[in-house]
Every structure is written in C-alpha cells, then in structure tokens.
Design a protein around this motif. Sequence first.
Motif, PDB file in Angstrom:
ATOM      1  N   PRO A   1       0.821  -1.197   0.000  1.00  0.00           N
ATOM      2  CA  PRO A   1       0.000   0.000   0.000  1.00  0.00           C
ATOM      3  C   PRO A   1       0.859   1.252   0.000  1.00  0.00           C
ATOM      4  O   PRO A   1       1.994   1.252   0.481  1.00  0.00           O
ATOM      5  N   ALA A   2       0.321   2.298  -0.543  1.00  0.00           N
ATOM      6  CA  ALA A   2       0.957   3.608  -0.488  1.00  0.00           C
ATOM      7  C   ALA A   2      -0.125   4.614  -0.135  1.00  0.00           C
ATOM      8  O   ALA A   2      -1.312   4.375  -0.366  1.00  0.00           O
TER       9      ALA A   2
ATOM     10  N   GLY B   1      -7.696   8.581  10.455  1.00  0.00           N
ATOM     11  CA  GLY B   1      -7.258   7.501  11.335  1.00  0.00           C
ATOM     12  C   GLY B   1      -7.888   6.143  11.119  1.00  0.00           C
ATOM     13  O   GLY B   1      -7.496   5.180  11.779  1.00  0.00           O
ATOM     14  N   GLN B   2      -8.870   6.039  10.232  1.00  0.00           N
ATOM     15  CA  GLN B   2      -9.502   4.724  10.052  1.00  0.00           C
ATOM     16  C   GLN B   2      -8.493   3.642   9.688  1.00  0.00           C
ATOM     17  O   GLN B   2      -8.616   2.508  10.143  1.00  0.00           O
ATOM     18  N   CYS B   3      -7.542   3.967   8.860  1.00  0.00           N
ATOM     19  CA  CYS B   3      -6.603   2.923   8.412  1.00  0.00           C
ATOM     20  C   CYS B   3      -5.840   2.339   9.589  1.00  0.00           C
ATOM     21  O   CYS B   3      -5.724   1.122   9.707  1.00  0.00           O
TER      22      CYS B   3
ATOM     23  N   TYR C   1      -1.260  -3.212   9.681  1.00  0.00           N
ATOM     24  CA  TYR C   1      -0.718  -2.724   8.418  1.00  0.00           C
ATOM     25  C   TYR C   1      -0.328  -1.250   8.451  1.00  0.00           C
ATOM     26  O   TYR C   1       0.504  -0.805   7.653  1.00  0.00           O
ATOM     27  N   PHE C   2      -0.964  -0.499   9.363  1.00  0.00           N
ATOM     28  CA  PHE C   2      -0.675   0.938   9.456  1.00  0.00           C
ATOM     29  C   PHE C   2      -0.519   1.326  10.929  1.00  0.00           C
ATOM     30  O   PHE C   2      -1.106   0.696  11.802  1.00  0.00           O
TER      31      PHE C   2
ATOM     32  N   ILE D   1       1.537   5.581   8.851  1.00  0.00           N
ATOM     33  CA  ILE D   1       2.788   4.977   8.390  1.00  0.00           C
ATOM     34  C   ILE D   1       2.481   3.535   8.034  1.00  0.00           C
ATOM     35  O   ILE D   1       1.801   2.830   8.787  1.00  0.00           O
ATOM     36  N   ILE D   2       2.942   3.096   6.882  1.00  0.00           N
ATOM     37  CA  ILE D   2       2.712   1.719   6.443  1.00  0.00           C
ATOM     38  C   ILE D   2       3.753   0.823   7.098  1.00  0.00           C
ATOM     39  O   ILE D   2       4.949   1.099   7.032  1.00  0.00           O
TER      40      ILE D   2
END
Length: 64
Positions: free
Chosen positions: A3-4, A14-16, A23-24, A33-34
């Motif tokens: 992912p990028a 902030g959901q990710c 993953y984040f 940050i990934i």
Amino acid sequence: MKPAIDLSLCMRTGQCFYLHPGYFKEGADGYPIIIKSLTTESATLKENILDCCPAQAIVFAEQQ
Ligand code: SF4
C-alpha cells in the motif's frame, strides 16, 4: 502488494490505523505509516483497506 498513501489526499482521519493496525500505525504528525505489505491472496483485505479510507488516499502497487 504494497500500500501507499497519497498524503495530498489524506485527511488524517485515522480509520486505516484504527481498523487495520497490523498494516498501518499513526505517525507523530498524525499521518499513517505503512508497516506491512499484503500478500497476493489478501484480495478481501485489500478491498477492506481501500474501503476504510474516506479520502481514497490509499493505493496499492505491485511490490518491486
Ligand atoms: S483512512 Fe485515509 S484519510 Fe484516514 S488517515 Fe488513513 S489514509 Fe488518511
């Protein structure tokens, strides 16, 4: 698939990193940050990650 994040689109909602902490993670500036790439069999997870972002800031590219 790696992912990028397009930081010009990211709204730091902030959901990710709340929904996919494997993953984040949240950076000191509030941007994600990934921390991990997806394996090729993670098509459903990829869809879930893409769907969680209200800004459509997350994209996937094939790993080098
Ligand atoms: S979910 Fe999208 S807009 Fe929200 S912090 Fe993550 S990349 Fe940014």
